[in-house]
Scaffold this motif. Structure first.
Motif, PDB file in Angstrom:
ATOM      1  N   VAL A  83      -1.629  69.946 -69.596  1.00 32.92           N
ATOM      2  CA  VAL A  83      -1.243  70.205 -68.202  1.00 32.92           C
ATOM      3  C   VAL A  83      -2.198  71.197 -67.555  1.00 32.92           C
ATOM      4  N   ALA A  84      -2.782  72.098 -68.369  1.00 32.38           N
ATOM      5  CA  ALA A  84      -3.653  73.140 -67.825  1.00 32.38           C
ATOM      6  C   ALA A  84      -4.876  72.578 -67.121  1.00 32.38           C
ATOM      7  N   GLN A  85      -5.272  71.342 -67.423  1.00 32.12           N
ATOM      8  CA  GLN A  85      -6.439  70.765 -66.767  1.00 32.12           C
ATOM      9  C   GLN A  85      -6.203  70.529 -65.276  1.00 32.12           C
ATOM     10  N   GLN A  86      -4.931  70.486 -64.855  1.00 34.57           N
ATOM     11  CA  GLN A  86      -4.625  70.163 -63.464  1.00 34.57           C
ATOM     12  C   GLN A  86      -4.119  71.355 -62.656  1.00 34.57           C
ATOM     13  N   VAL A  87      -3.979  72.529 -63.280  1.00 40.28           N
ATOM     14  CA  VAL A  87      -3.362  73.673 -62.626  1.00 40.28           C
ATOM     15  C   VAL A  87      -4.366  74.814 -62.550  1.00 40.28           C
ATOM     16  N   PRO A  88      -4.544  75.455 -61.403  1.00 39.85           N
ATOM     17  CA  PRO A  88      -5.545  76.514 -61.283  1.00 39.85           C
ATOM     18  C   PRO A  88      -5.144  77.789 -62.017  1.00 39.85           C
ATOM     19  N   ASN A  89      -6.132  78.482 -62.543  1.00 34.11           N
ATOM     20  CA  ASN A  89      -5.989  79.812 -63.146  1.00 34.11           C
ATOM     21  C   ASN A  89      -4.972  79.843 -64.285  1.00 34.11           C
ATOM     22  N   ILE A  90      -5.032  78.836 -65.160  1.00 33.18           N
ATOM     23  CA  ILE A  90      -4.133  78.786 -66.300  1.00 33.18           C
ATOM     24  C   ILE A  90      -4.900  78.314 -67.524  1.00 33.18           C
ATOM     25  N   THR A  91      -4.552  78.869 -68.678  1.00 33.30           N
ATOM     26  CA  THR A  91      -5.098  78.454 -69.964  1.00 33.30           C
ATOM     27  C   THR A  91      -3.936  78.148 -70.894  1.00 33.30           C
ATOM     28  N   LEU A  92      -3.886  76.928 -71.417  1.00 33.07           N
ATOM     29  CA  LEU A  92      -2.918  76.531 -72.428  1.00 33.07           C
ATOM     30  C   LEU A  92      -3.690  75.911 -73.578  1.00 33.07           C
ATOM     31  N   GLU A  93      -3.586  76.506 -74.761  1.00 33.67           N
ATOM     32  CA  GLU A  93      -4.369  76.031 -75.899  1.00 33.67           C
ATOM     33  C   GLU A  93      -3.531  76.074 -77.165  1.00 33.67           C
ATOM     34  N   VAL A  94      -3.886  75.189 -78.100  1.00 36.35           N
ATOM     35  CA  VAL A  94      -3.307  75.270 -79.435  1.00 36.35           C
ATOM     36  C   VAL A  94      -3.942  76.458 -80.139  1.00 36.35           C
ATOM     37  N   SER A  95      -3.107  77.345 -80.656  1.00 39.10           N
ATOM     38  CA  SER A  95      -3.615  78.550 -81.295  1.00 39.10           C
ATOM     39  C   SER A  95      -4.248  78.222 -82.638  1.00 39.10           C
ATOM     40  N   ARG A  96      -4.745  79.238 -83.298  1.00 45.53           N
ATOM     41  CA  ARG A  96      -5.404  79.067 -84.584  1.00 45.53           C
ATOM     42  C   ARG A  96      -4.397  78.645 -85.647  1.00 45.53           C
ATOM     43  N   GLY A  97      -4.797  77.732 -86.512  1.00 44.69           N
ATOM     44  CA  GLY A  97      -4.030  77.456 -87.716  1.00 44.69           C
ATOM     45  C   GLY A  97      -3.098  76.266 -87.656  1.00 44.69           C
ATOM     46  N   THR A  98      -2.342  76.058 -86.552  1.00 44.92           N
ATOM     47  CA  THR A  98      -1.342  74.999 -86.516  1.00 44.92           C
ATOM     48  C   THR A  98      -1.525  74.118 -85.298  1.00 44.92           C
ATOM     49  N   ASN A  99      -0.756  73.014 -85.271  1.00 46.99           N
ATOM     50  CA  ASN A  99      -0.723  72.145 -84.100  1.00 46.99           C
ATOM     51  C   ASN A  99       0.298  72.590 -83.072  1.00 46.99           C
ATOM     52  N   THR A 100       1.151  73.537 -83.422  1.00 52.93           N
ATOM     53  CA  THR A 100       2.340  73.767 -82.602  1.00 52.93           C
ATOM     54  C   THR A 100       2.505  75.201 -82.109  1.00 52.93           C
ATOM     55  N   THR A 101       1.556  76.088 -82.371  1.00 57.25           N
ATOM     56  CA  THR A 101       1.617  77.458 -81.859  1.00 57.25           C
ATOM     57  C   THR A 101       0.795  77.541 -80.573  1.00 57.25           C
ATOM     58  N   PHE A 618      -4.260  54.260 -52.797  1.00 61.47           N
ATOM     59  CA  PHE A 618      -5.330  55.108 -53.329  1.00 61.47           C
ATOM     60  C   PHE A 618      -4.970  56.549 -53.023  1.00 61.47           C
ATOM     61  N   THR A 619      -4.798  57.353 -54.064  1.00 61.65           N
ATOM     62  CA  THR A 619      -4.461  58.765 -53.902  1.00 61.65           C
ATOM     63  C   THR A 619      -5.503  59.623 -54.590  1.00 61.65           C
ATOM     64  N   VAL A 620      -5.701  60.811 -54.056  1.00 61.81           N
ATOM     65  CA  VAL A 620      -6.581  61.791 -54.682  1.00 61.81           C
ATOM     66  C   VAL A 620      -5.820  63.113 -54.776  1.00 61.81           C
ATOM     67  N   ASN A 621      -6.178  63.911 -55.762  1.00 59.90           N
ATOM     68  CA  ASN A 621      -5.577  65.233 -55.916  1.00 59.90           C
ATOM     69  C   ASN A 621      -6.624  66.192 -56.423  1.00 59.90           C
ATOM     70  N   TRP A 622      -6.439  67.473 -56.136  1.00 63.76           N
ATOM     71  CA  TRP A 622      -7.457  68.438 -56.506  1.00 63.76           C
ATOM     72  C   TRP A 622      -6.835  69.825 -56.627  1.00 63.76           C
ATOM     73  N   SER A 623      -7.546  70.694 -57.296  1.00 67.10           N
ATOM     74  CA  SER A 623      -7.136  72.100 -57.377  1.00 67.10           C
ATOM     75  C   SER A 623      -8.368  72.952 -57.600  1.00 67.10           C
ATOM     76  N   LEU A 624      -8.264  74.210 -57.172  1.00 64.74           N
ATOM     77  CA  LEU A 624      -9.343  75.184 -57.351  1.00 64.74           C
ATOM     78  C   LEU A 624      -8.717  76.554 -57.556  1.00 64.74           C
ATOM     79  N   GLY A 625      -9.128  77.225 -58.586  1.00 63.85           N
ATOM     80  CA  GLY A 625      -8.718  78.602 -58.821  1.00 63.85           C
ATOM     81  C   GLY A 625      -9.933  79.490 -58.996  1.00 63.85           C
ATOM     82  N   VAL A 626      -9.965  80.578 -58.258  1.00 66.73           N
ATOM     83  CA  VAL A 626     -11.044  81.568 -58.382  1.00 66.73           C
ATOM     84  C   VAL A 626     -10.376  82.910 -58.669  1.00 66.73           C
TER      85      VAL A 626
END
Length: 773
Positions: A83-101, A618-626
């Motif tokens: 989801v983080a790919q579509q939302v500005p100024n957010i980072t969501l990542e799988v942490s070290r070691g597991t698939n679920t942290t 035809f729809t377009v969507n965009w986001s920008l975070g600085v």
């Protein structure tokens, strides 16, 4: 402790039974209303429950992104991090070691290290129940109504640990009729997923439903030492729901279960072994990690009971009860080599019980909510640190047991001064008690008995128990002007609060008395303790729905003033003064004040409709975070202000995305051609920049082709993720000094030197098929 947990589970089950069978006293499902309200699209109008009540997205005076489950399915989104790919100024990542942290950051605030005793700065909610810990928080996306992302501090309505923002995952309502659907996926790396969902009404008042999911994938790489896969996925998951509705009362009892048997994710070394000379591997997904003392295993489950009673046309009472539990074992091979140089088998166990009561009022001019909240949670972690190549057979064990008991009272109301002008005020008082046990012992002869070893205790270097209570009041106020129903200009002030505590990895003997000699008990207490951090946030924004809802835009600028920023860290520690670090210890301080300022822009547009036959679009969507995030002061362990040498971790200056969806009628259905490109500028993994671990700017490109029949009975999709196969770092470990400007690397813990990285998913292609029976 187990007796207490069983008692709570029985109480929750009893409450569920009472709600289901006592119709006059049963209630409405908060998640039910949230699901219906929050992602429903009627004539292009999106409704959300960001302020715990149903509102048009345009009317909410704060930055909110809502993505429907239908859109996520069409894009082939498989877990919440995407989801983080579509939302500005957010980072969501799988942490070290597991698939679920989960590692989550919003507007520069979050938690990198998922250790017990630290609170994430981003609140994650499943059907309005707060998840207190990041373990088992990488939620797979199935049976989801929508996902909302609330940016900026949400302390008034969502509590003490939403200083950066909140993420709301809302599962789908049960349909009114008998329903059975199956969704299958097959793709790269032998990915094979199957999700089956069924539901049925029982009489006029009850509906029951259940989903089961089998999610599997081969590894992106190999563990060359153990002969196992690296970055594979082996997950079983299930959800079950009972819904009840009769007159003014509604209730929803839901439960979920996840079992992750994937192999441990082990890292890629950036440097050769400093003792063995082991070369750097060519494939970043391969590893030589040799630790196999414990299996990688994550198990999590929980239940939620959401009840509501419509007391009158204007007044509704809600109750939200939640219980969650998870346990993990994980072999963390920091050095990623066969030798036991810096090997850490670990255990995590978490449980929580929460209860929230709300009274909602909806009048002609005044609307709002009053509520109380209670949370009782325990987080236990234990790990051995084995440095057998340094001191033969010597193992350092760290055990932390953290109890959290918190309660709060909150309210938030909006009053319409005129037809176009409204003001909102809110506040939350929080009482947060933290009690921590920190026990550190040294074993000789191997691993401790917690990990099946026969090592004997030869020293206890920490045996600390501390308790602290933190109190805070977080206000919020906003003014909103809507010159027409399609425009909203607003200004909002809000304050956030993140709980304090004690570093569960701390070592009392590391405390230094400035006058010489051993530290006093008060000094030890202060050495291990850290205070809450707070933020004052100011946001001005404009939202507009134009051209008969064909164009929707949102623009916001924000200023964040942070105080007492918590800085957790791990350093090597020489306990016996022989010049060799035998273990690492945690040192957490409130070392910084900071400013986090920025802008966010989001939009979506229906460019064309029925231009290539009925139903074409035809729809377009965009986001920008600085974002401009900088420390004003940063006091290190030696009392120096090193703010000019520190940066915000996991916070790229620019995040942006552009997407489109071209729908064309074909063969009794619609074919959607979907594409997205997501940009992230340079980012640092930690506060201290590192040329090996820090990630340069990159773009991820995804595409999908999805056919959906006109009657919605079935769909077929072809999805491509990371089409240009970009390699990008999402996490890492660093226990070396030097290495810059030709200087040699010097290990700060162990002898091989630990400088390892973990990577995001490579290019994947998969097909999906869904049938609604």
């Amino acid at each position: 402790m187990k007796t207490m947990l069983c008692t709570r589970a029985l109480l929750l089950a009893g409450a569920a039974g009472l709600a289901v069978y006592a119709a006059p006293a049963a209630a409405q499902d908060a998640a039910d209303e949230a699901a219906a309200a929050a992602a429903a699209e009627e004539d292009g109008v999106i409704y959300v429950t960001a302020r715990r009540r149903e509102e048009k997205l345009l009317d909410v005076p704060l930055s909110v992104t809502a993505i429907s489950g239908e859109a996520l399915a069409k894009q082939g989104v498989q877990d919440i991090t995407q989801v983080a790919q579509q939302v500005p100024n957010i980072t969501l990542e799988v942490s070290r070691g597991t698939n679920t942290t989960l590692t989550a950051f919003i507007r520069g605030v979050g938690q990198q290290d998922p250790v017990a005793g630290f609170e994430a700065g981003v609140g994650l909610y499943v059907d309005d129940v707060y998840l207190n810990r990041p373990q088992a928080a990488v939620l797979d996306v199935y049976d989801v109504e929508r996902i909302e992302v609330l940016r900026g501090p949400q302390g008034t309505l969502y509590g003490r640990n939403t200083i950066g923002g909140a993420i709301k995952y809302v599962t789908a309502d049960l349909p009114d009729d008998l329903s059975l659907k199956a969704r299958a996926t097959y793709g790269s790396y032998d990915q094979a997923d199957l999700i089956v969902t069924a539901s049925t009404p029982i009489g006029d008042s009850f509906k029951i439903g259940a989903s089961g999911a089998r999610l599997s994938r081969g590894g992106f790489g190999e563990n060359l030492t153990l002969g196992t896969e690296n970055y594979n996925k082996d997950v079983w998951a299930a959800r079950a729901t009972v819904e009840f509705e009769s007159g003014p009362v509604k209730a929803r009892l839901s439960g979920d279960y996840v079992k992750d048997n994937s192999e441990a994710r082990q890292g890629h070394r950036f440097i050769p072994g400093l003792r063995s000379g082991a070369p750097v591997l060519g494939d970043v997904f391969d590893t030589r990690a040799g630790l196999n003392i414990v299996d990688q295993e994550v198990e999590a489950y929980g239940a939620a009971l959401n009840i509501a009673i419509e007391l009158s046309d204007t007044l509704t009472f809600k109750s939200i009860t939640g219980y969650r539990e998870d346990s993990s074992t994980t072999p963390i091979d920091f050095d990623s080599l066969p030798a036991i140089d810096l090997d850490v088998p670990a255990i995590y166990e978490n449980n929580q019980f929460s209860q929230e009561l709300q009274l909602l009022y909806e009048g002609d001019k005044l609307s709002g909510v009053l509520g109380v909240y209670y949370l009782d949670a325990n987080a236990f972690t234990a790990f051995d640190v084995a440095l057998f190549t340094t001191v033969n057979g010597l193992t350092a064990q760290t055990l932390g047991d953290v109890d959290t008991e918190t309660w709060s009272v909150f309210g938030d109301f909006t009053y319409d001064l005129t037809d176009t002008l409204s003001v909102s005020v809110g506040g939350r008082y929080t009482n947060d008690k933290r009690t921590s046990l920190v026990l550190r012992r040294t074993f000789l002869g191997g691993f401790s008995n917690l990990f099946g070893g026969t090592g004997a205790v030869i020293a206890t270097t920490s045996n600390f128990t501390g308790s602290a209570t933190f109190e805070d009041f977080n206000p919020r106020a906003s003014i909103s002007w809507q010159p027409t129903p399609d425009h909203n200009l607003y200004f909002t002030y809000s304050q956030g609060f993140k709980g304090g505590g004690f570093d569960p990895r701390g070592q009392t003997t590391a405390c230094r008395n400035p006058t010489g000699g051993a530290c006093t008990p008060e000094q030890v207490y202060d050495f291990l303790a850290f205070d809450p951090e707070t933020v004052d946030s100011y946001e001005a924004g404009w939202k507009a729905s134009l051209l008969d809802n064909r164009l929707n835009i949102s623009l916001a600028g924000f200023l964040g003033k942070y105080k007492d920023v918590q800085i957790p860290g791990s350093v090597g520690f020489d306990a016996n003064g022989d010049g060799v670090n035998e273990s690492f210890i945690g040192i957490t301080s409130n070392a910084a004040s900071a400013d986090v300022n920025g802008i966010e822009f989001e939009g979506n547009a229906l460019v064309g409709r029925d231009f290539a036959g009925d139903g074409s679009r035809f729809t377009v969507n965009w986001s920008l975070g600085v974002i401009d995030a900088k420390f004003n002061t940063f006091i290190d362990a030696f009392g120096r202000d090193v703010a000019s040498q520190r940066v915000f971790q996991n916070t790229p200056d620019i995040t942006a995305h552009m997407g489109f969806d071209l729908g064309l009628p074909l063969a009794g259905g619609i074919v959607d051609f979907i594409g997205t490109a997501a940009l992230r500028s340079d980012a640092s993994q930690f506060e201290v920049p590192n040329p090996f671990l820090d990630q340069d700017s990159f773009v991820l490109v995804d595409a999908s082709i999805v056919y959906t029949s006109d009657d919605g009975r079935y769909s077929l999709g072809l999805h491509g993720k990371n089409l240009f196969d970009k390699e990008y770092i999402v996490a890492g470990y660093n226990f070396v000094a030097g290495g810059v400007g030709g200087a040699p690397f010097v290990p700060t813990l162990g002898r091989e030197g630990t400088l390892t990285g973990f990577y995001g998913d490579p290019r994947r292609v998969f097909v999906t098929a869904q049938v609604n029976f």
